[in-house]
Design a protein around this motif. Structure first.
Motif, PDB file in Angstrom:
ATOM      1  N   PRO A 338      20.685 -16.689   2.422  1.00  0.00           N
ATOM      2  CA  PRO A 338      20.841 -15.339   2.987  1.00  0.00           C
ATOM      3  C   PRO A 338      19.986 -14.334   2.307  1.00  0.00           C
ATOM      4  CG  PRO A 338      21.784 -16.098   0.864  1.00  0.00           C
ATOM      5  CD  PRO A 338      21.254 -17.199   1.238  1.00  0.00           C
ATOM      6  N   THR A 339      18.187 -14.932   2.544  1.00  0.00           N
ATOM      7  CA  THR A 339      17.083 -13.918   2.393  1.00  0.00           C
ATOM      8  C   THR A 339      17.194 -12.978   3.658  1.00  0.00           C
ATOM      9  OG1 THR A 339      17.075 -15.023   0.906  1.00  0.00           O
ATOM     10  CG2 THR A 339      15.051 -13.652   1.561  1.00  0.00           C
ATOM     11  N   ARG A 340      16.689 -11.857   3.097  1.00  0.00           N
ATOM     12  CA  ARG A 340      16.680 -11.047   4.507  1.00  0.00           C
ATOM     13  C   ARG A 340      15.309 -10.599   4.870  1.00  0.00           C
ATOM     14  NH1 ARG A 340      20.746 -10.699   1.621  1.00  0.00           N
ATOM     15  NH2 ARG A 340      20.173  -9.538   0.174  1.00  0.00           N
ATOM     16  N   ILE A 341      15.154  -9.994   5.936  1.00  0.00           N
ATOM     17  CA  ILE A 341      13.506  -9.979   5.598  1.00  0.00           C
ATOM     18  C   ILE A 341      13.844  -8.505   6.336  1.00  0.00           C
ATOM     19  CG2 ILE A 341      13.108 -10.954   8.207  1.00  0.00           C
ATOM     20  CD1 ILE A 341      10.159 -10.321   4.491  1.00  0.00           C
ATOM     21  N   SER A 342      12.570  -7.744   5.765  1.00  0.00           N
ATOM     22  CA  SER A 342      12.095  -6.399   7.091  1.00  0.00           C
ATOM     23  C   SER A 342      10.643  -5.916   6.964  1.00  0.00           C
ATOM     24  CB  SER A 342      12.786  -4.772   6.411  1.00  0.00           C
ATOM     25  OG  SER A 342      14.242  -5.177   6.682  1.00  0.00           O
ATOM     26  N   SER A 343      10.397  -5.201   8.015  1.00  0.00           N
ATOM     27  CA  SER A 343       8.540  -5.025   8.029  1.00  0.00           C
ATOM     28  C   SER A 343       7.937  -3.566   8.131  1.00  0.00           C
ATOM     29  CB  SER A 343       7.942  -6.207   8.655  1.00  0.00           C
ATOM     30  OG  SER A 343       8.493  -6.350   9.878  1.00  0.00           O
ATOM     31  N   ILE A 344       6.945  -3.342   7.966  1.00  0.00           N
ATOM     32  CA  ILE A 344       6.914  -2.413   8.414  1.00  0.00           C
ATOM     33  C   ILE A 344       5.335  -3.025   9.322  1.00  0.00           C
ATOM     34  CG2 ILE A 344       5.147  -0.123   7.901  1.00  0.00           C
ATOM     35  CD1 ILE A 344       7.466   0.395   5.532  1.00  0.00           C
ATOM     36  N   ILE A 345       4.696  -2.124  10.540  1.00  0.00           N
ATOM     37  CA  ILE A 345       3.344  -3.123  11.079  1.00  0.00           C
ATOM     38  C   ILE A 345       3.110  -1.545  11.341  1.00  0.00           C
ATOM     39  CG2 ILE A 345       2.542  -4.840  12.557  1.00  0.00           C
ATOM     40  CD1 ILE A 345       3.709  -5.835  10.206  1.00  0.00           C
ATOM     41  N   LEU A 346       1.490  -0.998  10.677  1.00  0.00           N
ATOM     42  CA  LEU A 346       0.904  -0.492  12.255  1.00  0.00           C
ATOM     43  C   LEU A 346       0.254  -0.637  12.499  1.00  0.00           C
ATOM     44  CD1 LEU A 346       0.324   1.332   8.233  1.00  0.00           C
ATOM     45  CD2 LEU A 346       1.853   2.119   9.347  1.00  0.00           C
ATOM     46  N   ASP A 347      -0.164  -0.068  14.227  1.00  0.00           N
ATOM     47  CA  ASP A 347      -1.580  -0.288  14.829  1.00  0.00           C
ATOM     48  C   ASP A 347      -2.656  -0.983  13.926  1.00  0.00           C
ATOM     49  OD1 ASP A 347       0.970   0.110  16.871  1.00  0.00           O
ATOM     50  OD2 ASP A 347      -0.016   1.763  17.092  1.00  0.00           O
ATOM     51  N   SER A 348      -2.761   0.486  13.135  1.00  0.00           N
ATOM     52  CA  SER A 348      -4.295   0.143  12.145  1.00  0.00           C
ATOM     53  C   SER A 348      -4.073   0.448  10.538  1.00  0.00           C
ATOM     54  CB  SER A 348      -5.348   0.988  12.903  1.00  0.00           C
ATOM     55  OG  SER A 348      -5.119   2.195  13.225  1.00  0.00           O
ATOM     56  N   GLY A 349      -4.692   0.109  10.028  1.00  0.00           N
ATOM     57  CA  GLY A 349      -4.368   0.752   8.643  1.00  0.00           C
ATOM     58  C   GLY A 349      -5.153  -0.059   7.490  1.00  0.00           C
ATOM     59  N   GLY A 350      -6.328   0.289   7.081  1.00  0.00           N
ATOM     60  CA  GLY A 350      -6.942  -1.090   5.659  1.00  0.00           C
ATOM     61  C   GLY A 350      -6.618  -0.785   4.733  1.00  0.00           C
ATOM     62  N   HIS A 351      -6.535  -1.929   4.079  1.00  0.00           N
ATOM     63  CA  HIS A 351      -6.709  -2.048   2.553  1.00  0.00           C
ATOM     64  C   HIS A 351      -6.591  -0.854   1.221  1.00  0.00           C
ATOM     65  CE1 HIS A 351      -4.882  -5.460   0.170  1.00  0.00           C
ATOM     66  NE2 HIS A 351      -5.052  -4.857  -0.690  1.00  0.00           N
ATOM     67  N   ASN A 352      -5.878   0.142   1.644  1.00  0.00           N
ATOM     68  CA  ASN A 352      -6.672   1.570   0.975  1.00  0.00           C
ATOM     69  C   ASN A 352      -5.449   2.362   0.399  1.00  0.00           C
ATOM     70  OD1 ASN A 352      -6.385   3.273   3.269  1.00  0.00           O
ATOM     71  ND2 ASN A 352      -8.176   2.081   3.795  1.00  0.00           N
ATOM     72  N   PHE A 353      -5.490   3.344  -0.185  1.00  0.00           N
ATOM     73  CA  PHE A 353      -4.039   3.863  -0.921  1.00  0.00           C
ATOM     74  C   PHE A 353      -4.065   4.893   0.618  1.00  0.00           C
ATOM     75  CE2 PHE A 353      -5.025   4.788  -5.728  1.00  0.00           C
ATOM     76  CZ  PHE A 353      -4.621   4.186  -5.185  1.00  0.00           C
ATOM     77  N   ASN A 354      -4.930   5.678   1.612  1.00  0.00           N
ATOM     78  CA  ASN A 354      -4.718   6.521   2.678  1.00  0.00           C
ATOM     79  C   ASN A 354      -3.750   4.938   3.569  1.00  0.00           C
ATOM     80  OD1 ASN A 354      -4.641   8.677   4.470  1.00  0.00           O
ATOM     81  ND2 ASN A 354      -5.165   6.973   5.922  1.00  0.00           N
ATOM     82  N   THR A 355      -3.244   3.798   3.713  1.00  0.00           N
ATOM     83  CA  THR A 355      -2.750   3.363   4.368  1.00  0.00           C
ATOM     84  C   THR A 355      -1.445   3.465   3.817  1.00  0.00           C
ATOM     85  OG1 THR A 355      -4.858   1.730   5.558  1.00  0.00           O
ATOM     86  CG2 THR A 355      -2.057   1.604   5.605  1.00  0.00           C
ATOM     87  N   TRP A 356      -1.302   2.848   2.293  1.00  0.00           N
ATOM     88  CA  TRP A 356       0.190   3.043   1.575  1.00  0.00           C
ATOM     89  C   TRP A 356      -0.065   3.458   1.583  1.00  0.00           C
ATOM     90  CZ3 TRP A 356      -3.664   0.013  -2.297  1.00  0.00           C
ATOM     91  CH2 TRP A 356      -4.205  -1.365  -1.534  1.00  0.00           C
ATOM     92  N   ARG A 357       0.443   4.866   1.512  1.00  0.00           N
ATOM     93  CA  ARG A 357       1.073   6.830   1.394  1.00  0.00           C
ATOM     94  C   ARG A 357       1.661   6.575   2.831  1.00  0.00           C
ATOM     95  NH1 ARG A 357      -3.782   8.656  -1.598  1.00  0.00           N
ATOM     96  NH2 ARG A 357      -4.851   9.220   0.367  1.00  0.00           N
ATOM     97  N   ARG A 358       0.932   6.279   4.232  1.00  0.00           N
ATOM     98  CA  ARG A 358       1.453   6.281   4.595  1.00  0.00           C
ATOM     99  C   ARG A 358       2.809   5.249   4.648  1.00  0.00           C
ATOM    100  NH1 ARG A 358      -2.892   4.186   8.538  1.00  0.00           N
ATOM    101  NH2 ARG A 358      -1.321   4.111  10.367  1.00  0.00           N
ATOM    102  N   GLU A 359       2.771   4.516   4.266  1.00  0.00           N
ATOM    103  CA  GLU A 359       4.180   2.914   4.199  1.00  0.00           C
ATOM    104  C   GLU A 359       4.993   3.399   3.147  1.00  0.00           C
ATOM    105  OE1 GLU A 359       1.464  -0.329   5.521  1.00  0.00           O
ATOM    106  OE2 GLU A 359       1.566  -0.139   3.257  1.00  0.00           O
ATOM    107  N   ILE A 360       4.837   4.231   1.882  1.00  0.00           N
ATOM    108  CA  ILE A 360       5.466   4.394   0.913  1.00  0.00           C
ATOM    109  C   ILE A 360       7.162   5.459   1.364  1.00  0.00           C
ATOM    110  CG2 ILE A 360       5.679   6.180  -1.692  1.00  0.00           C
ATOM    111  CD1 ILE A 360       2.632   4.261  -1.760  1.00  0.00           C
ATOM    112  N   PRO A 361       6.863   6.511   2.149  1.00  0.00           N
ATOM    113  CA  PRO A 361       8.054   6.807   2.380  1.00  0.00           C
ATOM    114  C   PRO A 361       9.628   6.110   2.941  1.00  0.00           C
ATOM    115  CG  PRO A 361       6.254   8.446   2.994  1.00  0.00           C
ATOM    116  CD  PRO A 361       5.981   7.230   2.610  1.00  0.00           C
ATOM    117  N   ALA A 362       8.689   5.307   3.643  1.00  0.00           N
ATOM    118  CA  ALA A 362       9.706   4.163   4.698  1.00  0.00           C
ATOM    119  C   ALA A 362       9.967   3.385   3.581  1.00  0.00           C
ATOM    120  CB  ALA A 362       9.197   4.235   5.891  1.00  0.00           C
ATOM    121  N   THR A 363       9.395   2.934   2.827  1.00  0.00           N
ATOM    122  CA  THR A 363       9.581   2.176   2.252  1.00  0.00           C
ATOM    123  C   THR A 363      10.249   2.280   0.457  1.00  0.00           C
ATOM    124  OG1 THR A 363       7.263   0.664   1.942  1.00  0.00           O
ATOM    125  CG2 THR A 363       8.821   0.701   0.335  1.00  0.00           C
TER     126      THR A 363
END
Length: 374
Positions: A338-363
């Motif tokens: 019963p494991t459930r999976i969701s994702s956030i896939i951006l068109d572009s974004g590096g391994h950095n704070f700017n990318t994660w700040r874009r993902e944190i609200p939805a997360t």
């Protein structure tokens, strides 16, 4: 002056400027073809470049929170603290509040309006791991109408190396949680912000290292127990979630998969899916093949029943090296009920704070919808 202090950065920048000006000013005097002039030119150029690179490094460290102190930078961190036995004859408890600070939001000086961040020291009852953390308490925690209410909680983990302060100053978790709850997009949540590295400078990858730090047990058992004993956190299954970036993202997924009875949801921002072995980790497994295999999340899901938990992963089509592996992980989890999976896939974004700040609200919205406050 501390490694992360503004004074240190200002001094380094001023020194770089002065050396640059001095180089321009003295260069004509050092133009003679003798060994003293040549040595002078080499010295000025070398000193200027060293200070310029030091300024850039200090600025990057402040922005991304890689290292908390000079000892941390040079691998001499002794921040494990002193383990205190808190048995019946001891004093204190598994969690001690050592400082408080306001949240950087409008009205943040008043906890009833802006909430509060408390710096705490935690000692694991089972593992005896001692580590600091920051606990964000939402405004409702201090309001009289909620005095008997419990709140869902989420552990929030940095990458490696990283500092817990970066979750506040760089990734803005408390500010984001405050705004989302104020807008009615999430329920008020308690956030426990810390490094996954509870035995610095070693990167333990949230593994119970044979003969070493029992990091997985600390996060699976000791941390929720210590927080729940001190704060009004829901005690039923489903009250706890966990989120992290990079190494913290791997740990978040691993803990939710291995311990669904503790973590009802786990979110990995730019995670990887197996524990590495390198000079920062040392020997994590000591020849234990089962332990090594369990630290590979792909292997674990292929060979174990699907855990009853919710997972979220993020990546980018351009800029992230984990994109293809993330797609494989999503496909694997989709087949593991019963494991459930969701994702956030951006068109572009590096391994950095700017990318994660874009993902944190939805997360945080995703996490809020999967946690119970009871």
């Amino acid at each position: 002056m501390g490694l992360t202090s503004n004074k240190m950065l200002v001094v380094a920048v001023l020194l770089a400027v002065l050396l640059f000006v001095g180089t321009v000013w003295f260069w004509p005097r050092l133009a003679r073809p003798n060994w003293r002039a040549v040595s002078g030119r080499i010295g000025l150029l070398l000193a200027t470049q060293v200070v310029v690179f030091a300024s850039i490094g200090l600025g990057a460290n402040q922005a991304f929170g890689f290292y908390a102190s000079w000892a941390d930078l040079f691998g001499q961190e002794s921040g494990q603290g002193v383990v205190v036995d808190h048995d019946a004859g001891g004093t204190g408890g598994p969690l001690q509040v050592v400082d408080t600070q306001q949240v950087d939001v409008s009205g943040g000086a008043r906890p009833r309006t802006g909430g509060q961040i408390q710096k705490v020291d935690i000692v694991g009852r089972r593992t005896h791991i001692a580590t600091p953390a920051y606990v964000y308490l939402p405004p409702e925690y201090f309001q009289s109408q909620y005095r008997t209410r419990t709140f869902p909680a989420a552990a929030v983990l940095t990458g490696y190396p990283g500092t817990a302060e970066a979750l506040i100053k760089g990734l803005h978790y408390p500010q984001t949680a405050h705004e989302l709850a104020k807008e009615g997009k999430t329920q008020p949540m308690i956030l426990v912000m810390m490094r996954p590295t509870v035995a610095p400078p070693r990167d333990t990858e949230c593994v119970d290292v044979p003969g070493g730090p029992q990091t997985e047990s600390f996060f699976a058992k000791d941390l929720p127990e210590a927080i729940s004993a001190h704060y009004r956190v829901g005690r039923k299954p489903g009250s706890w979630g966990i989120v992290g970036d990079s190494t913290g993202g791997y740990c978040a997924l691993k803990l939710a998969i291995h311990h669904p009875e503790t973590y009802a949801a786990g979110a990995g921002l730019s995670p990887y899916y197996r524990a590495p072995t390198d000079p920062t980790t040392g020997d994590l497994f000591h020849g234990d093949k089962e332990l090594r295999s369990s630290a590979d999340l792909m292997w674990y899901l292929k060979h174990r029943p699907g855990p009853d938990t919710s997972l979220l992963v993020s990546s980018s089509r351009q800029g992230e090296t984990n994109y293809k592996e993330t797609l494989r992980f999503i496909d694997l989890v989709k087949a593991k009920k019963p494991t459930r999976i969701s994702s956030i896939i951006l068109d572009s974004g590096g391994h950095n704070f700017n990318t994660w700040r874009r993902e944190i609200p939805a997360t945080l919205q995703w996490l809020s919808g999967r946690l119970s406050d009871r």
